[in-house]
Design a protein around this motif. Sequence first.
Motif, short mmCIF file in Angstrom:
data_model
loop_
_atom_site.label_atom_id
_atom_site.label_comp_id
_atom_site.label_asym_id
_atom_site.label_seq_id
_atom_site.Cartn_x
_atom_site.Cartn_y
_atom_site.Cartn_z
N VAL A 133 0.84 -1.20 0.00
CA VAL A 133 0.00 0.00 0.00
C VAL A 133 0.88 1.25 0.00
O VAL A 133 0.62 2.21 -0.74
N LEU A 134 1.92 1.25 0.82
CA LEU A 134 2.81 2.41 0.87
C LEU A 134 3.46 2.67 -0.49
O LEU A 134 3.54 3.81 -0.93
N GLY A 156 3.11 6.00 -3.19
CA GLY A 156 4.27 6.80 -3.57
C GLY A 156 5.29 7.00 -2.47
O GLY A 156 6.13 7.89 -2.57
N ALA A 157 5.24 6.19 -1.42
CA ALA A 157 6.18 6.33 -0.32
C ALA A 157 7.59 5.97 -0.77
O ALA A 157 7.79 5.15 -1.66
N ASP A 158 8.57 6.59 -0.11
CA ASP A 158 9.97 6.28 -0.42
C ASP A 158 10.38 4.98 0.27
O ASP A 158 9.62 4.39 1.04
N VAL A 212 8.53 2.63 3.25
CA VAL A 212 8.10 1.27 2.90
C VAL A 212 8.74 0.26 3.85
O VAL A 212 8.08 -0.66 4.34
N LEU A 213 10.03 0.45 4.17
CA LEU A 213 10.71 -0.44 5.11
C LEU A 213 10.04 -0.37 6.49
O LEU A 213 9.81 -1.41 7.12
N ASP A 221 4.58 11.52 7.35
CA ASP A 221 5.05 10.13 7.25
C ASP A 221 4.23 9.21 8.16
O ASP A 221 3.83 8.11 7.76
N GLU A 222 4.01 9.65 9.39
CA GLU A 222 3.24 8.84 10.34
C GLU A 222 1.80 8.68 9.86
O GLU A 222 1.22 7.60 10.01
N ALA A 223 1.23 9.73 9.29
CA ALA A 223 -0.14 9.65 8.77
C ALA A 223 -0.21 8.65 7.60
O ALA A 223 -1.17 7.88 7.50
#
Length: 135
Positions: free
Chosen positions: A30-31, A35-37, A41-42, A122-124
């Motif tokens: 999902v991350l 579009g998460a970096d 994702v890790l 990021d937390e959201a």
Amino acid sequence: MSALDRVLQTWRYLSVARGDEAHAENTARVLRALGADDELVLAGLLHDRAKPAGTRLWHRIAAVLLDEAAPRVRSRLASGDSTFARYLDHARRGAELARAEGRSERVIRLIARHHQSPATPDEALLARADREALP
């Protein structure tokens, strides 16, 4: 989401084969889709790995109810080494594992805070992916 909705979601989550592992993989998926970096994702992949193997359904349901009704009691119950205490404290313990492995401060912070109200974008995003990755 109401406490009852969270309990029902927990029940569905446990009925999936490899529930915790599948959830971590789905959170990372999902991350990525959002579009998460790579670091975010890790964090999604590692966020729940300190949950103890002997976790039972009642541990998960009790944690949901304590979050809603008695967060101070939840904090007190999280100390110790019982399976329930380790389950309640898995975010902090997971962050400690990440620190011991030399993960970045960002990944460590995201893991440690993943059950708290999001304070950063990021937390959201991690919280959103964590919810969306549940069945």
